[in-house]
Design a protein around this motif. Structure first.
Motif, mmCIF file in Angstrom:
data_model
loop_
_atom_site.group_PDB
_atom_site.id
_atom_site.type_symbol
_atom_site.label_atom_id
_atom_site.label_comp_id
_atom_site.label_asym_id
_atom_site.label_seq_id
_atom_site.Cartn_x
_atom_site.Cartn_y
_atom_site.Cartn_z
ATOM 1 N N GLN A 79 15.017 27.409 1.421
ATOM 2 C CA GLN A 79 14.386 26.148 1.752
ATOM 3 C C GLN A 79 13.015 26.449 2.330
ATOM 4 N N GLU A 80 12.225 25.442 2.583
ATOM 5 C CA GLU A 80 10.810 25.632 2.822
ATOM 6 C C GLU A 80 10.502 26.525 4.027
ATOM 7 N N LYS A 81 11.330 26.481 5.062
ATOM 8 C CA LYS A 81 10.964 27.169 6.290
ATOM 9 C C LYS A 81 11.244 28.667 6.259
ATOM 10 N N MET A 82 11.968 29.125 5.268
ATOM 11 C CA MET A 82 12.228 30.556 5.197
ATOM 12 C C MET A 82 11.136 31.239 4.391
ATOM 13 N N THR A 83 10.597 32.326 4.933
ATOM 14 C CA THR A 83 9.529 33.052 4.261
ATOM 15 C C THR A 83 10.115 34.012 3.237
ATOM 16 N N THR A 84 9.460 34.116 2.090
ATOM 17 C CA THR A 84 9.834 35.087 1.073
ATOM 18 C C THR A 84 8.814 36.208 1.056
ATOM 19 N N LEU A 85 9.297 37.445 1.125
ATOM 20 C CA LEU A 85 8.399 38.583 1.078
ATOM 21 C C LEU A 85 7.821 38.709 -0.324
ATOM 22 N N LYS A 86 6.498 38.802 -0.426
ATOM 23 C CA LYS A 86 5.848 38.782 -1.728
ATOM 24 C C LYS A 86 5.102 40.071 -2.063
ATOM 25 N N SER A 87 4.928 40.954 -1.118
ATOM 26 C CA SER A 87 4.093 42.125 -1.347
ATOM 27 C C SER A 87 4.903 43.280 -1.928
ATOM 28 N N LEU A 88 4.599 43.646 -3.177
ATOM 29 C CA LEU A 88 5.258 44.791 -3.784
ATOM 30 C C LEU A 88 4.841 46.089 -3.116
ATOM 31 N N ASP A 89 3.674 46.080 -2.466
ATOM 32 C CA ASP A 89 3.218 47.279 -1.771
ATOM 33 C C ASP A 89 4.119 47.643 -0.599
ATOM 34 N N SER A 90 4.958 46.694 -0.165
ATOM 35 C CA SER A 90 5.835 46.964 0.973
ATOM 36 C C SER A 90 6.860 48.043 0.672
ATOM 37 N N LEU A 91 7.109 48.316 -0.608
ATOM 38 C CA LEU A 91 8.064 49.355 -0.972
ATOM 39 C C LEU A 91 7.692 50.686 -0.337
ATOM 40 N N ARG A 92 6.416 51.057 -0.434
ATOM 41 C CA ARG A 92 5.987 52.322 0.146
ATOM 42 C C ARG A 92 6.182 52.325 1.661
ATOM 43 N N ASP A 93 5.894 51.196 2.303
ATOM 44 C CA ASP A 93 6.068 51.108 3.752
ATOM 45 C C ASP A 93 7.539 51.266 4.141
ATOM 46 N N LEU A 94 8.418 50.660 3.362
ATOM 47 C CA LEU A 94 9.844 50.733 3.650
ATOM 48 C C LEU A 94 10.351 52.156 3.525
ATOM 49 N N GLN A 95 9.945 52.846 2.480
ATOM 50 C CA GLN A 95 10.402 54.217 2.276
ATOM 51 C C GLN A 95 9.759 55.180 3.271
ATOM 52 N N LYS A 96 8.518 54.938 3.618
ATOM 53 C CA LYS A 96 7.800 55.833 4.532
ATOM 54 C C LYS A 96 8.298 55.702 5.960
ATOM 55 N N SER A 97 8.487 54.468 6.418
ATOM 56 C CA SER A 97 8.891 54.253 7.805
ATOM 57 C C SER A 97 9.729 52.980 7.909
ATOM 58 N N PRO A 98 11.042 53.080 7.716
ATOM 59 C CA PRO A 98 11.889 51.883 7.807
ATOM 60 C C PRO A 98 11.786 51.169 9.150
ATOM 61 N N LEU A 99 11.677 51.916 10.233
ATOM 62 C CA LEU A 99 11.615 51.288 11.555
ATOM 63 C C LEU A 99 10.373 50.416 11.681
ATOM 64 N N LEU A 100 9.233 50.968 11.271
ATOM 65 C CA LEU A 100 7.989 50.217 11.348
ATOM 66 C C LEU A 100 8.005 49.054 10.364
ATOM 67 N N PHE A 101 8.611 49.266 9.211
ATOM 68 C CA PHE A 101 8.683 48.214 8.209
ATOM 69 C C PHE A 101 9.392 46.976 8.758
ATOM 70 N N PHE A 102 10.568 47.165 9.344
ATOM 71 C CA PHE A 102 11.324 46.019 9.844
ATOM 72 C C PHE A 102 10.632 45.361 11.041
ATOM 73 N N SER A 103 10.038 46.173 11.902
ATOM 74 C CA SER A 103 9.316 45.601 13.041
ATOM 75 C C SER A 103 8.122 44.783 12.577
ATOM 76 N N ASN A 104 7.334 45.338 11.671
ATOM 77 C CA ASN A 104 6.163 44.620 11.165
ATOM 78 C C ASN A 104 6.547 43.383 10.374
ATOM 79 N N LEU A 105 7.632 43.488 9.627
ATOM 80 C CA LEU A 105 8.082 42.371 8.796
ATOM 81 C C LEU A 105 8.360 41.137 9.644
#
Length: 454
Positions: A11-37
Motif C-alpha cells: 500500500q502507499e505508505k510502504m517504501t519499495t527499495l528501487k536501487s539495484l546498486d544496493s546489491l553490492r552494499d548488501l554483500q559488502k557490509s550487511p550491517l551497514l546495509f540494514f542500518s542505512n536502509l
C-alpha cells in the motif's frame, strides 16, 4: 545474494527499495546495509531477494506483532534458518514450529530452570580457573592472545559440562576450527547457493569434512551417555530417556544428534561473542572499566563470585547488556507469514518473508539515548522502564525466546566478574577489529589483547 528488484507496493505508505546498486552494499557490509536502509526509507521497507518477497522492519511494535502478538502466523521456514539445517538438522532452533517444536521445548525446559543454575555457577568458575592457568604464561611473558578464541574455548567447555557432563577441553580447538569453517562456508553459500552441497567441489568437500569433525564430537558425547546412562543426570540423559506420550517411542539417534549439535553450537557461540565484544569495549572505554572494577572490588572484596552475588552486581550486568545492544550475537532474524497480517497500517501478504536486523534495531535513535556509544546506563531500571520491550531483543522474544537466555546471562556475568576482578585486558595496538556477520556477529580477525594482572 542475487538480485534485488522492484516489487508491487502493498500500500502507499510502504517504501519499495528501487536501487539495484544496493546489491553490492548488501554483500559488502550487511550491517551497514540494514542500518542505512531503515535510516533512509523508514521502519518498514519492501524488497525482493532472489524470488523471495521480503519486508524489512525496524520498529518494536512490528517486531512484537511477529514474535508475540500473532506469532502463530509466523514460522521459521525461511532461507536463513534453512541454511543452517545441514549443520543443526531439525533441532530446537531450526524446526519450523507447531507441535514438533512445542514438544522439543517441553522436553528441554527443565534443564534450564533457575534451580539448576547453581550447578552452572560452579562449572563456570571452575572452567575459568583452568583458563587462568593457561593465561599465566601470557601475563608473565607479556605475550598477546586472542581473547575471542579464548572465550569460544571457555564457553564451549562450560556448556558441554553443564548440559552433557562432558569435558570437551582437549577437543575445543578441533571443534572450534571446524565450526569456524562451516560458519564461513554458510555465509558464502547464502550469497552463492550453487552448486548444490552434494556436488564434490573443493568448497563443498571442506564443508563436509568440517561437518564430519563436529558430528564425531557429538556422536561421541551421545555414545558415552548411552553406554552408562546411570552416571549422568543432565539434559542429554533427559532427552535419551524421554518417551512420546502416545507412542512410547524415544528420540531417534538423528534427532538426538540434532538437539546436541544445536545446544553445543548455540550454547557456546552466542555467549562467547558477547564476551569477546565486552573485552573490546571495556578496553576502549577505561571509564566504564573503572566503574566495573569499583563494583567488583566493593561487592566481592577479592573472593570468587557466585550466582548469589549477581543481584548485587548490577553494573556488571549492565555492561554485558550494553555490549549485546551494540554487538548482538544474533544480528538478524527472519520469519515467514503463513497468512495475511497487518503491521501497523501495512498489510503483510501471505507467504511474505519478514526480516529485521537486531543490530539496526538496537541502534534506533528513537529508543536509545546514545545509540552509537557504549553507555551501560542505557540499562538503568528507569531507562528500561520507559523503553518498549521489543526495542531490545538479544535473545529474541515471545514463545520462541532463546531457551538458554538465563543460562547465558548467568554464565556471562560470572565470567565478566571473575576475569575483570583479576585482570585488565589491553588491546594490542594497530590491529584491525571488525564485526563479521556470520551465523552470529563475531570479530572477523579476532581480538588480540595483553593480559595484565590487577
Amino acid at each position: 545474494m542475487a538480485n534485488i528488484v522492484d516489487v508491487p507496493v502493498a500500500q502507499e505508505k510502504m517504501t519499495t527499495l528501487k536501487s539495484l546498486d544496493s546489491l553490492r552494499d548488501l554483500q559488502k557490509s550487511p550491517l551497514l546495509f540494514f542500518s542505512n536502509l531503515t535510516q533512509r526509507y523508514g521502519d518498514i521497507v519492501q524488497i525482493r531477494i532472489f524470488f523471495w518477497p521480503v519486508i524489512i522492519i525496524n520498529h518494536p511494535d512490528y517486531i512484537k506483532q511477529v514474535l508475540q502478538g500473532n506469532y502463530r502466523n509466523y514460522n521459521k521456514d525461511v532461507p536463513i534458518f534453512n541454511l543452517f539445517k545441514p549443520l543443526l538438522g531439525n533441532g530446537l532452533v531450526t524446526t519450523y514450529g507447531g507441535e514438533s517444536w512445542l514438544q522439543q521445548r517441553r522436553l528441554m525446559q527443565p534443564a534450564f530452570h533457575r534451580q539448576r543454575l547453581s550447578d552452572l555457577g560452579h562449572q563456570t568458575t571452575s572452567s575459568i580457573e583452568t583458563m587462568f592457568q593457561h593465561w599465566e604464561r601470557y601475563a608473565l611473558k607479556h605475550e598477546p592472545l586472542d581473547v575471542a578464541e579464548e572465550m569460544m574455548h571457555l564457553t564451549l567447555n562450560i556448556v558441554s559440562q553443564a548440559l552433557f557432563s562432558i569435558d570437551i577441553h582437549e577437543r575445543a580447538n578441533l571443534f572450534g576450527e571446524a565450526f569456524l569453517e562451516i560458519n564461513a562456508f554458510l555465509l558464502e553459500y547464502f550469497n552463492r547457493p550453487f552448486p548444490p552441497l552434494n556436488f564434490p567441489t573443493p568448497r563443498n568437500r571442506r564443508f563436509h569434512r568440517a561437518l564430519k569433525t563436529l558430528n564425531t564430537v557429538v556422536y561421541d558425547i551421545m555414545k558415552q551417555h548411552q553406554q552408562a546412562p546411570e552416571r549422568h543426570q543432565d539434559l542429554l540423559s533427559m532427552l535419551i530417556e524421554a518417551r512420546d506420550e502416545e507412542t512410547g517411542e524415544g528420540m531417534s539417534n538423528q534427532q538426538l544428534r540434532d538437539e546436541v549439535m544445536t545446544l553445543l553450537v548455540a550454547g557456546h557461540e552466542t555467549a562467547a561473542n558477547g564476551l569477546a565484544w565486552s573485552w573490546y569495549l571495556l578496553a576502549e572505554h577505561p571509564e566504564v572499566e573503572q566503574k566495573l572494577h569499583e563494583e567488583l572490588d566493593r561487592v566481592l572484596a577479592g573472593r570468587i563470585p557466585t550466582i548469589e552475588d549477581l543481584p548485587n552486581l548490577p553494573y556488571t550486568r549492565m555492561v554485558f547488556e550494553e555490549t549485546m545492544r551494540l554487538y548482538p550475537p544474533v544480528w538478524i532474524i527472519m520469519r515467514k507469514a503463513l497468512d495475511e497480517d497487518e503491521l501497523g497500517e501495512h498489510k503483510i501478504p501471505k507467504q511474505t518473508y519478514v526480516l529485521w536486523s537486531t543490530y539496526a534495531m538496537h541502534r534506533h535513535p528513537e529508543f536509545w539515548e546514545r545509540p552509537e556509544q557504549f553507555y551501560p546506563e542505557h540499562f538503568l531500571p528507569e531507562q528500561v522502564a520507559k523503553r518498549p520491550r521489543h526495542a531490545y531483543i538479544p535473545f529474541s522474544h515471545g514463545p520462541r525466546i532463546c531457551i538458554g537466555n538465563n543460562f547465558a546471562m548467568v554464565e556471562s556475568q560470572l565470567i565478566l566478574a571473575m576475569v575483570a576482578q583479576r585482570y585488565r585486558l589491553k588491546l594490542v595496538p594497530d590491529q584491525k577489529i571488525e564485526p563479521q556477520p556470520l551465523m552470529t556477529l563475531r570479530p572477523k580477525y579476532g581480538i588480540q589483547v595483553y593480559i595484565e594482572p590487577r
